[in-house]
Design a protein around this motif. Structure first.
Motif, PDB file in Angstrom:
ATOM      1  N   ALA A 139      -9.476  -5.426  -7.616  1.00 32.41           N
ATOM      2  CA  ALA A 139      -8.113  -4.885  -7.584  1.00 32.41           C
ATOM      3  C   ALA A 139      -7.104  -6.022  -7.451  1.00 32.41           C
ATOM      4  O   ALA A 139      -6.063  -6.036  -8.102  1.00 32.41           O
ATOM      5  CB  ALA A 139      -7.965  -3.896  -6.439  1.00 32.41           C
ATOM      6  N   GLN A 140      -7.450  -6.997  -6.598  1.00 36.76           N
ATOM      7  CA  GLN A 140      -6.548  -8.143  -6.404  1.00 36.76           C
ATOM      8  C   GLN A 140      -6.365  -8.932  -7.698  1.00 36.76           C
ATOM      9  O   GLN A 140      -5.314  -9.501  -7.941  1.00 36.76           O
ATOM     10  CB  GLN A 140      -7.107  -9.075  -5.318  1.00 36.76           C
ATOM     11  N   SER A 141      -7.414  -8.958  -8.525  1.00 37.33           N
ATOM     12  CA  SER A 141      -7.309  -9.732  -9.761  1.00 37.33           C
ATOM     13  C   SER A 141      -6.530  -8.972 -10.824  1.00 37.33           C
ATOM     14  O   SER A 141      -6.350  -9.454 -11.927  1.00 37.33           O
ATOM     15  CB  SER A 141      -8.699 -10.092 -10.280  1.00 37.33           C
ATOM     16  N   LYS A 153      -3.284   8.773  12.273  1.00 39.35           N
ATOM     17  CA  LYS A 153      -3.975   8.378  13.504  1.00 39.35           C
ATOM     18  C   LYS A 153      -5.096   7.378  13.262  1.00 39.35           C
ATOM     19  O   LYS A 153      -5.454   6.592  14.121  1.00 39.35           O
ATOM     20  CB  LYS A 153      -4.546   9.636  14.181  1.00 39.35           C
ATOM     21  N   GLU A 154      -5.691   7.442  12.071  1.00 40.51           N
ATOM     22  CA  GLU A 154      -6.784   6.509  11.727  1.00 40.51           C
ATOM     23  C   GLU A 154      -6.250   5.137  11.343  1.00 40.51           C
ATOM     24  O   GLU A 154      -7.009   4.209  11.084  1.00 40.51           O
ATOM     25  CB  GLU A 154      -7.588   7.062  10.548  1.00 40.51           C
ATOM     26  N   GLY A 155      -4.918   5.046  11.231  1.00 41.35           N
ATOM     27  CA  GLY A 155      -4.327   3.776  10.809  1.00 41.35           C
ATOM     28  C   GLY A 155      -4.201   3.669   9.298  1.00 41.35           C
ATOM     29  O   GLY A 155      -3.893   2.606   8.761  1.00 41.35           O
ATOM     30  N   LYS A 156      -4.462   4.778   8.600  1.00 36.07           N
ATOM     31  CA  LYS A 156      -4.362   4.778   7.141  1.00 36.07           C
ATOM     32  C   LYS A 156      -2.889   4.919   6.727  1.00 36.07           C
ATOM     33  O   LYS A 156      -2.183   5.761   7.252  1.00 36.07           O
ATOM     34  CB  LYS A 156      -5.165   5.965   6.582  1.00 36.07           C
ATOM     35  N   ALA A 157      -2.461   4.068   5.790  1.00 32.77           N
ATOM     36  CA  ALA A 157      -1.078   4.161   5.312  1.00 32.77           C
ATOM     37  C   ALA A 157      -0.891   5.451   4.518  1.00 32.77           C
ATOM     38  O   ALA A 157      -1.715   5.797   3.673  1.00 32.77           O
ATOM     39  CB  ALA A 157      -0.746   2.959   4.453  1.00 32.77           C
ATOM     40  N   LEU A 158       0.187   6.172   4.820  1.00 31.99           N
ATOM     41  CA  LEU A 158       0.493   7.433   4.125  1.00 31.99           C
ATOM     42  C   LEU A 158       1.526   7.212   3.032  1.00 31.99           C
ATOM     43  O   LEU A 158       1.528   7.875   2.011  1.00 31.99           O
ATOM     44  CB  LEU A 158       1.030   8.452   5.130  1.00 31.99           C
ATOM     45  N   PHE A 159       2.431   6.299   3.277  1.00 28.46           N
ATOM     46  CA  PHE A 159       3.372   5.842   2.254  1.00 28.46           C
ATOM     47  C   PHE A 159       3.973   4.529   2.739  1.00 28.46           C
ATOM     48  O   PHE A 159       3.806   4.148   3.897  1.00 28.46           O
ATOM     49  CB  PHE A 159       4.485   6.879   1.980  1.00 28.46           C
ATOM     50  N   GLU A 196     -11.897  -4.024  12.096  1.00 31.26           N
ATOM     51  CA  GLU A 196     -10.627  -4.152  11.366  1.00 31.26           C
ATOM     52  C   GLU A 196     -10.418  -2.989  10.399  1.00 31.26           C
ATOM     53  O   GLU A 196      -9.303  -2.666  10.038  1.00 31.26           O
ATOM     54  CB  GLU A 196     -10.596  -5.482  10.584  1.00 31.26           C
ATOM     55  N   ARG A 197     -11.521  -2.407   9.976  1.00 31.11           N
ATOM     56  CA  ARG A 197     -11.508  -1.348   8.949  1.00 31.11           C
ATOM     57  C   ARG A 197     -10.704  -1.785   7.727  1.00 31.11           C
ATOM     58  O   ARG A 197      -9.726  -1.159   7.331  1.00 31.11           O
ATOM     59  CB  ARG A 197     -10.979  -0.042   9.534  1.00 31.11           C
ATOM     60  N   ALA A 198     -11.129  -2.901   7.159  1.00 27.58           N
ATOM     61  CA  ALA A 198     -10.454  -3.483   5.995  1.00 27.58           C
ATOM     62  C   ALA A 198     -11.411  -4.447   5.323  1.00 27.58           C
ATOM     63  O   ALA A 198     -12.360  -4.920   5.956  1.00 27.58           O
ATOM     64  CB  ALA A 198      -9.203  -4.230   6.445  1.00 27.58           C
ATOM     65  N   ASP A 251      -4.909   1.320   1.041  1.00 26.62           N
ATOM     66  CA  ASP A 251      -3.743   0.547   1.471  1.00 26.62           C
ATOM     67  C   ASP A 251      -3.503  -0.655   0.562  1.00 26.62           C
ATOM     68  O   ASP A 251      -2.614  -1.453   0.813  1.00 26.62           O
ATOM     69  CB  ASP A 251      -3.940   0.047   2.922  1.00 26.62           C
ATOM     70  N   TYR A 252      -4.284  -0.798  -0.505  1.00 22.70           N
ATOM     71  CA  TYR A 252      -4.206  -1.992  -1.346  1.00 22.70           C
ATOM     72  C   TYR A 252      -3.772  -1.653  -2.767  1.00 22.70           C
ATOM     73  O   TYR A 252      -4.171  -0.618  -3.319  1.00 22.70           O
ATOM     74  CB  TYR A 252      -5.565  -2.711  -1.360  1.00 22.70           C
ATOM     75  N   THR A 253      -2.987  -2.540  -3.332  1.00 16.96           N
ATOM     76  CA  THR A 253      -2.517  -2.374  -4.700  1.00 16.96           C
ATOM     77  C   THR A 253      -3.702  -2.270  -5.647  1.00 16.96           C
ATOM     78  O   THR A 253      -4.699  -2.980  -5.482  1.00 16.96           O
ATOM     79  CB  THR A 253      -1.703  -3.617  -5.130  1.00 16.96           C
ATOM     80  N   ASN A 254      -3.587  -1.412  -6.660  1.00 15.06           N
ATOM     81  CA  ASN A 254      -4.596  -1.272  -7.707  1.00 15.06           C
ATOM     82  C   ASN A 254      -5.928  -0.691  -7.235  1.00 15.06           C
ATOM     83  O   ASN A 254      -6.884  -0.681  -7.994  1.00 15.06           O
ATOM     84  CB  ASN A 254      -4.928  -2.625  -8.381  1.00 15.06           C
ATOM     85  N   LEU A 255      -6.015  -0.272  -5.989  1.00 17.47           N
ATOM     86  CA  LEU A 255      -7.324   0.186  -5.489  1.00 17.47           C
ATOM     87  C   LEU A 255      -7.251   1.609  -4.941  1.00 17.47           C
ATOM     88  O   LEU A 255      -6.547   1.874  -3.975  1.00 17.47           O
ATOM     89  CB  LEU A 255      -7.831  -0.776  -4.401  1.00 17.47           C
TER      90      LEU A 255
END
Lengths: 522, 245
Positions: free
Chosen positions: B27-29, A129-135, B216-218, B76-80
């Motif tokens: 993480a991106q690097s 619901k928070e928009g967090k990816a689960l997989f 955006e929460r990112a 949601d990000y690679t390596n992080l």
């Protein structure tokens, strides 16, 4: 940080929409638009990454390029960084994890393009619901092609589920749903391996190690032919890379195979092949080897250059730059000489005639007196003889012996080493392996002793050449003198180490092993 | 493994934005990066959309009864990855007070194999927790506003390090929320850059993209990769990374 992915076999007709419907109850399914990726896979000529269970690929999407190291066993990405390959050498990776993983494997070899995979990928994420990816899910349709080729072959469609750490429950729920509808690929081979299959490339098809399998019941003549044909294959397989100067190891392997051929002609073939054949082949391969000496010497200097620079004080190192430039330009000329060799009619004729003799020509020619001897008998006696010679020469060397004696011993050791390697498969692997290892460490000191002398002289000669060509400022000459001196300093150490290593090679244990394996009971 | 802390005893200096964006750039690097949100307010966790909740809370962590491994969440990000905040972290000071000075350092040791970089996002205070963080870190990164008051706090941080006898910690400063139109900002930056030891020249501009992180929460590098702040964070990371080697 690595997460075990799970993949499913899909039909060509399955779409992202089908997956989204199926997983709607797990979370909010977000589907990105389809993207095309080109995955270019690289490995060294002798498949060093593959041998270590790894693959390196450059993944490109539009103007974004990433370098990834994958595990072949688990089909997962071990490390990734933005970038592309510039030269294919370890320097391309800057510093960091990829370099740590790759450099010790590839060493001085260059990575070469092996396979292109073209993937159409629809990335999906299931979020809370928070928009967090689960997989994450990737729906991929992949095609394989030879590097740079347009002809593609379909590898199939698959769905890969990537769990995210700390969200195992959601991934498990999804897997349960997917398991009901699709076939899980339990033993999924990495797409890299499947792609190689499709373009008919066998990974691991070249190794610089001598891979020979002799049977004890073979005759000496059969064994000799097999040894030579294997070496001839190695020579020919390294021609292209040597001519293109891809990396220095091509020429190195090429020369080792030439040297092994020459060693077999004098150590193994005596009494087995007709004297005339031996004499001609010896001359021919000596001639080929000679044409490549200059290039190899220069390759070694260039590979060792960081070490050469490091051997003198930091404040003088920059003065060596003209020396390096000179080496590079000389290497270019020496390389041209080797290119001419490989392209020459004489060279081609030598190799063709040799292959013809080994495969059929020999039937019409005479045989040596030992030709019909079982190979094991021949091997026993030749190795035993060479071993005794090593012990005799080594035992005669004391603190005051002239350098020539060490040089002669070095050559005798090399002969023994090649014999052990040719006939390795006739003896229990563990036992003969131990002896080869013991000999190898002893050979290393002898090699260092010889190299220090040759190299310090060669640097003085190069200095003279550069001065004559007016390419050496005084500071460069002085710095080169320091290099020559620092090399000579090492010689004393190698000489002292000789006695220690020879003692280690002369123990009763080593002696008994040689006796047990090779001394005939007759 | 390297450990860096993003810290300032003064709040509102762009500390969390720095922690989030630097971690993202690292993480991106290609570095396997873990960011630990030690601030009970949990802003970093919010930016990564992860619930600010840790099973067993801060008490169990400090006592060594929680396996940090089980508390880590993939972003949601690679390596992080992220170790989320928890409201109980407000008591961390008291918890650590009963422990040795090197307790936090010891807690993160098992993570060495898994990560190349750990980033602490620290609460704005000067306390027992701060000194634990400093002892566990290789570098202390202090975001500052280009104001006289903000620069003054730097002296207080230096004094604290001296009094607590914390050695071997690299102290690095940079300016954040810089408004190029303000003459005062410009003057202070010029003056400070000339004499500030350990000062990194990359500035982070005051920009709407950074404010948008809350919507955006990112990290900005994710949703606005070509904007000035995204590029500035990348440059800032590059300079920090150089000094970490």
């Amino acid at each position: 940080m690595s997460r075990e992915t799970v993949s499913y076999q899909l039909a060509d007709t399955d779409t992202a929409l089908d997956i989204a419907k199926l997983l709607a109850g797990v979370g909010k399914v977000e589907t990105a638009s389809e993207r095309s990726f080109k995955l270019s896979y690289y490995d060294t000529f002798d498949w060093r990454l593959f041998d270590a269970g790894k693959a390196l690929c450059v993944s490109q999407h539009e103007d974004q390029s990433d370098i990834q190291v994958e595990s072949l066993n688990a089909d997962e990405i071990l490390a990734s960084m933005p970038g592309r390959l510039k030269t294919g050498f370890a320097d391309d990776f800057g510093s960091g994890r990829i370099r740590d993983m790759v450099e010790e494997l590839i060493d001085v070899r260059r990575l070469m393009a092996r396979l292109d995979l073209h993937a159409l990928r629809t990335a999906m994420a299931v979020r809370d619901k928070e928009g967090k990816a689960l997989f994450r899910l990737n729906l991929e349709s992949i095609e394989a092609a030879k590097p740079g080729s347009r002809a593609r072959k379909a590898l199939g469609v698959r769905l890969v589920l990537e769990p995210i750490r700390g969200y195992a429950k959601a991934a498990e729920k999804a897997m349960a749903l997917l398991d009901d509808s699709y076939q899980r690929k339990t033993e999924d081979r990495a797409p890299f391996l499947k792609g190689l299959d499709l373009i008919k490339v066998t990974p691991g098809d070249y190794s610089s190690k001598l891979k020979l399998h002799l049977e004890p019941h073979m005759t000496a003549q059969q064994a000799s032919h097999l040894v030579h044909l294997t070496l001839l294959d190695t020579i020919e397989r390294n021609e292209e890379g040597t001519a293109a100067n891809i990396d220095a190891e091509f020429l190195h392997d090429f020369r080792v195979a030439i040297r092994r051929t020459r060693s077999a002609l004098s150590q193994l073939d005596k009494g087995v092949l007709p004297p005339k054949v031996i004499a001609k082949a010896k001359d021919d391969f000596k001639w080929i080897g000679q044409q490549t000496n200059d290039m190899r010497d220069l390759d070694v200097y260039l590979l060792d250059f960081p070490k050469i620079q490091g051997s003198i004080s930091e404040s003088y190192r920059d003065y060596l730059t003209p020396f390096k430039d000179y080496l590079v330009s000389k290497q270019g000329k020496a390389h041209a000489q080797v290119q001419r060799l490989i392209g020459s009619a004489r060279y081609r004729k030598i190799l063709n005639d040799w292959r013809h003799y080994l495969t059929e020509g020999h039937q019409k020619s005479s045989r040596g007196e030992d030709a019909e001897l079982p190979v094991k008998e021949l091997a026993d006696s030749r190795i035993w003889k060479a071993y005794r010679k090593v012990m005799k020469e080594g035992g005669a060397i004391d603190e005051d012996s002239p350098a020539e004696m060490l040089h002669d011993l070095r050559i005798t050791c090399k002969k023994l080493r090649y014999l052990l390697e040719f006939f390795q498969s006739l003896y229990p692997a563990g036992e003969i392996g131990k002896l080869i290892k013991a000999l190898k460490s002893f050979q290393n000191v002898l090699g260092e002793f010889q190299d220090t002398e040759v190299q310090s002289n060669a640097i003085l000669q190069l200095g003279r050449d550069m001065a004559e060509a007016k390419k050496a400022p005084v500071e460069t000459q002085m710095a080169m003198g320091m290099v020559a001196d620092s090399i000579l300093q090492k010689q004393g150490g190698a000489r002292r180490a000789f006695h220690v290593r020879f003692d280690a090679f002369s123990t009763d244990e080593v002696k008994d092993s040689f006796k047990k394996l090779f001394k005939s009971r007759g | 493994m390297k450990v860096i802390s993003i810290y300032n005893m003064k709040g509102g200096v762009g500390k969390t934005a720095t922690a989030v964006n630097l971690s993202y750039q690292a993480a991106q690097s290609g570095l396997r990066t873990l960011i630990w949100d030690l601030d009970p307010q949990g802003a970093t966790s919010f930016y990564f959309r992860v619930k600010p909740k840790v099973k067993g809370g801060g008490k169990k962590i400090v006592k060594g009864k929680s396996d940090l491994d089980d508390l880590i969440k993939g972003t949601d990000y690679t390596n992080l990855d992220l170790l989320p905040a928890d409201f109980s972290y407000r008591d961390l000071d008291l918890r650590f007070a009963d422990e040795k000075d090197s307790r936090l350092k010891k807690l993160i040791t098992p993570l060495k194999k898994e990560y190349d970089l750990i980033v602490f996002d620290c609460p704005p205070s000067i306390s027992e927790l701060s000194q634990q963080i400093f002892r566990a870190s290789d570098m202390l990164i202090v975001p500052m506003l280009p104001t006289t008051l903000s620069i003054r706090t730097l002296d207080q941080i230096r004094l604290f390090l001296k009094e607590e006898k914390i050695k071997g910690l690299k102290l690095r400063t940079f300016f954040s929320m810089v408004d190029r139109r303000k003459k005062m900002h410009k003057d202070i930056i010029e003056e400070f850059a000339a004499k500030g030891k350990g000062h990194i020249e990359a500035n982070i501009p005051y920009a709407s993209a950074v404010e948008k992180m809350g919507i955006e929460r990112a990290p900005v590098g994710d949703f606005a990769p070509r904007t000035a702040p995204a590029l500035s964070y990348r440059e800032l990371w590059r300079e920090i990374n150089k000094e970490l080697d």
